[in-house]
Design a protein around this motif. Structure first.
Motif, mmCIF file in Angstrom:
data_model
loop_
_atom_site.group_PDB
_atom_site.id
_atom_site.type_symbol
_atom_site.label_atom_id
_atom_site.label_comp_id
_atom_site.label_asym_id
_atom_site.label_seq_id
_atom_site.Cartn_x
_atom_site.Cartn_y
_atom_site.Cartn_z
ATOM 1 N N VAL A 95 -76.268 -88.872 79.590
ATOM 2 C CA VAL A 95 -77.015 -87.614 79.596
ATOM 3 C C VAL A 95 -76.328 -86.663 80.575
ATOM 4 C CG1 VAL A 95 -79.240 -86.511 80.003
ATOM 5 C CG2 VAL A 95 -79.154 -88.870 79.179
ATOM 6 N N ILE A 96 -76.003 -85.457 80.113
ATOM 7 C CA ILE A 96 -75.335 -84.494 80.998
ATOM 8 C C ILE A 96 -76.160 -83.235 81.241
ATOM 9 C CG2 ILE A 96 -73.002 -85.299 80.469
ATOM 10 C CD1 ILE A 96 -72.755 -82.849 78.573
ATOM 11 N N HIS A 97 -77.221 -83.027 80.448
ATOM 12 C CA HIS A 97 -78.019 -81.818 80.637
ATOM 13 C C HIS A 97 -79.387 -82.013 79.993
ATOM 14 C CE1 HIS A 97 -78.946 -77.589 81.224
ATOM 15 N NE2 HIS A 97 -79.282 -77.496 79.957
ATOM 16 N N VAL A 98 -80.413 -81.466 80.642
ATOM 17 C CA VAL A 98 -81.768 -81.505 80.102
ATOM 18 C C VAL A 98 -82.253 -80.072 79.931
ATOM 19 C CG1 VAL A 98 -84.158 -82.214 80.521
ATOM 20 C CG2 VAL A 98 -82.280 -83.739 81.174
ATOM 21 N N GLU A 99 -82.636 -79.727 78.703
ATOM 22 C CA GLU A 99 -83.175 -78.397 78.427
ATOM 23 C C GLU A 99 -84.695 -78.458 78.496
ATOM 24 O OE1 GLU A 99 -81.803 -76.896 74.726
ATOM 25 O OE2 GLU A 99 -79.674 -76.979 75.286
ATOM 26 N N THR A 100 -85.278 -77.593 79.307
ATOM 27 C CA THR A 100 -86.726 -77.584 79.441
ATOM 28 C C THR A 100 -87.316 -76.327 78.807
ATOM 29 O OG1 THR A 100 -86.533 -76.575 81.637
ATOM 30 C CG2 THR A 100 -86.714 -78.969 81.536
ATOM 31 N N GLU A 101 -88.505 -76.488 78.302
ATOM 32 C CA GLU A 101 -89.278 -75.376 77.735
ATOM 33 C C GLU A 101 -90.640 -75.415 78.401
ATOM 34 O OE1 GLU A 101 -89.295 -76.336 73.617
ATOM 35 O OE2 GLU A 101 -87.143 -75.933 73.335
ATOM 36 N N GLY A 102 -90.791 -74.659 79.467
ATOM 37 C CA GLY A 102 -92.004 -74.744 80.260
ATOM 38 C C GLY A 102 -92.071 -76.095 80.940
ATOM 39 N N GLU A 103 -93.163 -76.836 80.697
ATOM 40 C CA GLU A 103 -93.328 -78.161 81.305
ATOM 41 C C GLU A 103 -92.769 -79.283 80.440
ATOM 42 O OE1 GLU A 103 -97.266 -79.199 82.497
ATOM 43 O OE2 GLU A 103 -96.931 -78.411 84.509
ATOM 44 N N ARG A 104 -92.132 -78.955 79.342
ATOM 45 C CA ARG A 104 -91.675 -79.979 78.415
ATOM 46 C C ARG A 104 -90.150 -80.014 78.332
ATOM 47 N NH1 ARG A 104 -95.907 -81.867 75.747
ATOM 48 N NH2 ARG A 104 -94.673 -82.887 74.141
ATOM 49 N N ILE A 105 -89.630 -81.192 78.051
ATOM 50 C CA ILE A 105 -88.211 -81.315 77.725
ATOM 51 C C ILE A 105 -88.054 -80.953 76.258
ATOM 52 C CG2 ILE A 105 -86.271 -82.918 77.476
ATOM 53 C CD1 ILE A 105 -87.427 -84.524 79.805
ATOM 54 N N GLY A 106 -87.216 -79.952 75.997
ATOM 55 C CA GLY A 106 -86.995 -79.538 74.614
ATOM 56 C C GLY A 106 -85.909 -80.346 73.946
ATOM 57 N N ALA A 107 -84.881 -80.689 74.710
ATOM 58 C CA ALA A 107 -83.755 -81.457 74.178
ATOM 59 C C ALA A 107 -82.932 -81.969 75.352
ATOM 60 C CB ALA A 107 -82.891 -80.593 73.260
ATOM 61 N N ILE A 108 -82.100 -82.963 75.085
ATOM 62 C CA ILE A 108 -81.133 -83.416 76.084
ATOM 63 C C ILE A 108 -79.738 -83.360 75.470
ATOM 64 C CG2 ILE A 108 -82.744 -84.885 77.348
ATOM 65 C CD1 ILE A 108 -81.605 -87.291 75.865
ATOM 66 N N ARG A 109 -78.759 -83.090 76.306
ATOM 67 C CA ARG A 109 -77.367 -83.100 75.853
ATOM 68 C C ARG A 109 -76.706 -84.385 76.317
ATOM 69 N NH1 ARG A 109 -75.695 -76.927 77.243
ATOM 70 N NH2 ARG A 109 -77.075 -75.915 75.731
ATOM 71 N N LEU A 110 -75.961 -84.960 75.399
ATOM 72 C CA LEU A 110 -75.283 -86.226 75.642
ATOM 73 C C LEU A 110 -73.783 -86.036 75.534
ATOM 74 C CD1 LEU A 110 -77.515 -88.372 73.250
ATOM 75 C CD2 LEU A 110 -77.808 -88.120 75.724
ATOM 76 N N TYR A 111 -73.039 -86.825 76.312
ATOM 77 C CA TYR A 111 -71.587 -86.816 76.169
ATOM 78 C C TYR A 111 -71.110 -88.217 75.834
ATOM 79 C CZ TYR A 111 -66.639 -86.642 77.001
ATOM 80 O OH TYR A 111 -65.277 -86.737 76.824
ATOM 81 N N GLY A 112 -70.277 -88.311 74.809
ATOM 82 C CA GLY A 112 -69.689 -89.582 74.412
ATOM 83 C C GLY A 112 -68.400 -89.328 73.661
ATOM 84 N N LYS A 113 -67.942 -90.291 72.911
ATOM 85 C CA LYS A 113 -66.666 -90.178 72.196
ATOM 86 C C LYS A 113 -66.704 -89.122 71.102
ATOM 87 C CE LYS A 113 -64.460 -93.189 74.601
ATOM 88 N NZ LYS A 113 -63.369 -92.743 75.490
ATOM 89 N N ASN A 114 -67.896 -88.755 70.668
ATOM 90 C CA ASN A 114 -68.025 -87.694 69.663
ATOM 91 C C ASN A 114 -68.028 -86.305 70.296
ATOM 92 O OD1 ASN A 114 -69.559 -90.207 68.889
ATOM 93 N ND2 ASN A 114 -69.459 -89.210 66.894
ATOM 94 N N GLY A 115 -67.894 -86.257 71.620
ATOM 95 C CA GLY A 115 -68.017 -84.988 72.322
ATOM 96 C C GLY A 115 -69.442 -84.788 72.794
ATOM 97 N N ILE A 116 -69.868 -83.537 72.872
ATOM 98 C CA ILE A 116 -71.210 -83.214 73.335
ATOM 99 C C ILE A 116 -72.152 -83.115 72.142
ATOM 100 C CG2 ILE A 116 -72.624 -81.482 74.505
ATOM 101 C CD1 ILE A 116 -70.148 -80.794 76.185
ATOM 102 N N ARG A 117 -73.296 -83.798 72.256
ATOM 103 C CA ARG A 117 -74.295 -83.783 71.184
ATOM 104 C C ARG A 117 -75.667 -83.495 71.779
ATOM 105 N NH1 ARG A 117 -73.625 -88.872 67.227
ATOM 106 N NH2 ARG A 117 -73.251 -90.115 69.092
ATOM 107 N N GLU A 118 -76.572 -83.052 70.935
ATOM 108 C CA GLU A 118 -77.929 -82.766 71.378
ATOM 109 C C GLU A 118 -78.887 -83.741 70.711
ATOM 110 O OE1 GLU A 118 -79.497 -78.635 72.296
ATOM 111 O OE2 GLU A 118 -80.503 -79.052 70.384
ATOM 112 N N LEU A 119 -79.858 -84.192 71.469
ATOM 113 C CA LEU A 119 -80.868 -85.110 70.947
ATOM 114 C C LEU A 119 -82.242 -84.547 71.279
ATOM 115 C CD1 LEU A 119 -80.975 -88.944 71.078
ATOM 116 C CD2 LEU A 119 -82.925 -87.674 71.967
ATOM 117 N N LYS A 120 -83.137 -84.599 70.311
ATOM 118 C CA LYS A 120 -84.512 -84.161 70.522
ATOM 119 C C LYS A 120 -85.458 -85.325 70.251
ATOM 120 C CE LYS A 120 -83.788 -79.276 69.424
ATOM 121 N NZ LYS A 120 -84.242 -78.118 68.613
ATOM 122 N N ALA A 121 -86.462 -85.438 71.105
ATOM 123 C CA ALA A 121 -87.489 -86.472 70.924
ATOM 124 C C ALA A 121 -88.834 -85.892 71.318
ATOM 125 C CB ALA A 121 -87.164 -87.697 71.775
#
Length: 452
Positions: free
Chosen positions: A125-151
């Protein structure tokens, strides 16, 4: 940058807490993914060789951690990769649990696959995007480069509270002076004569920890050794310890050495962590020579493995809805929102000198870990699992132990799945329903019916 699929629950960190969190979330019906930075699972148990697991029991002998943690032990036993719970011959805890780390790595993946959870290794995990009090998405770094994951819900099982920290949740670190418990580079040696060690202990009982079960070594397997005090003093090694600490297994001629100590550095600082890794490996070679030359049973032994990384005891403690205190632990306090229990004592390795401060739980009992201590402030769709939960410096010195983390992870995963299903904030998960699910899915987690 491209997106991953959306998940109900994303567990960040594949250590003991992350493994049980992801298994329990997936078993609860949530679409779950486990993200891990190494190419294998197990966290401190595998990457840093934290061994054995201590402890599933209170000092009275009552087993207080069961559930998924016990299921893992049972399955390791069935594979011939653990003898189960054995008496701790140091006498510090009632039991310890040896295990084969390579089998644990494979078993964890098997259990996750059986539960239907996805696994993504070599990813950070390299970055966490927040929307108010909630996490909107996280950015991941791996062999595919940078990707975004939402949960819908996230579980921070990174150990250091990295996700909660990046999300802006409040945290604390260290003792009253901001000092952290030291790190240890653990290593294994093969070719050790455990019978020679056992005989030396019988002949020199005053050389070992006062609670050592030396009089019972004829009927008990030798599992742990703390001592050789005079030999340690005479050697004058530049390591801030009072003596040797090591554990037998998993091989018959094998031990795990837990004696190196790197103090005064912060594992959440990359420069400090670099210094610790370098210093830790130097200490391993110093200790190998010392053991071969001075300790009976090590004459023909040699280093067979060293941790992939240095072992970390303490970093960030996120501030949650409740901060578990040392007094809560020592008084064996009960909580209405209990989600796990532990019988491990407060075990603080001196952040600034030699020695270990040990304080034991009242009447050999166990304390409750409340749900509020895994719910961070300010972040509505996040839960904590593992050593980063909301505690004081003193209480963290018991909640950080592996079986405790396994139990906490199981609760966090179940709660995360429940929050995703009910579309509620983690702080609003119905505690009575969570406790019933923990009891129903894993009878005898350690939570009593009375608590529900």
């Amino acid at each position: 940058m491209h997106d991953l699929e959306k998940y109900d629950v994303a567990v960040l960190g594949g250590g003991p807490a992350g493994i049980t969190a992801a298994i329990s979330a997936a078993r609860s019906g949530a679409k779950t993914i486990l993200i891990e930075r190494y190419g294998f699972l197990g966290g401190m148990s595998t990457a840093a060789m934290v061994y054995p697991w201590m402890t599933f029991h209170a000092a009275s002998g009552e087993q207080v951690i069961k559930g998924l943690a016990q299921e893992i032990v049972d399955r390791l036993m069935a594979l011939g990769a653990s003898p189960g719970h054995l008496r701790d011959t140091i006498g510090f805890t009632h039991t310890l649990t040896p295990y084969h780390p390579e089998v644990y790595k494979v078993l964890a993946c098997d259990m996750l696959a059986e539960a239907g959870a996805d696994i993504l290794l070599h990813t950070s995990v390299i970055h966490v995007e927040t929307e108010g009090e909630r996490i909107g998405a996280i950015r991941l770094y791996g062999k595919n480069g940078i990707r975004e994951l939402k949960a819908k819900v996230y579980v921070d099982a990174t150990g250091d509270g990295d996700v909660a920290y990046m999300a802006g949740a409040p945290w604390e670190k260290g003792n009253d002076n901001g000092k952290l418990q030291p790190m240890t580079m653990k290593f294994r040696m093969r070719g050790v004569d455990l019978q020679a060690i056992k005989q030396y202990m019988k002949n020199n009982p005053s050389e070992f920890y006062e609670k050592s079960l030396i009089s019972e070594l004829d009927r008990l397997p030798l599992t742990g050794i703390m001592g050789f005090y005079s030999k340690w003093r005479e050697a004058r090694l530049p390591i801030l310890r009072d003596g040797l600490l090591f554990f037998s297994g998993p091989g018959e001629d094998e031990v795990l050495i837990n004696t190196s100590r790197v103090s005064g550095l912060d594992p959440t600082n990359s420069e400090d962590l670099t210094k610790a890794e370098i210093e830790g490996r130097k200490q391993v070679l110093e200790l190998e020579t010392f053991l071969q030359l001075n300790i009976p049973g090590f004459e023909r032994a040699s280093v067979s493995a060293v941790g992939t990384q240095i072992g970390v005891r303490e970093t960030r403690r996120m501030i949650g809805q409740y901060v578990l205190s040392g007094q809560d632990v020592l008084s064996a306090r009960k909580f209405a929102d209990v989600i796990a229990r532990s019988g491990y004592p407060i075990d603080i390795h001196n952040p600034e000198g030699k020695g270990v401060t040990a304080n034991f739980i009242r009447e050999g009992g166990a304390y409750d870990i409340p749900y509020r201590s895994i719910v961070p402030l300010q972040t509505a769709n996040l839960l904590l699992a593992g050593r980063c939960i909301s505690t004081s410096h003193e209480a963290q010195a018991t909640t950080r132990l592996t079986p405790s983390c396994m139990a906490i992870g199981q609760a966090a995963g179940t709660a995360a799945a429940l929050a995703a299903q009910l579309r509620c904030d983690t702080r609003d998960v119905p505690i009575d329903l969570l406790q019933k699910l923990l009891l129903a899915g894993n009878a005898e987690l350690g939570i009593t019916e009375a608590a529900v």
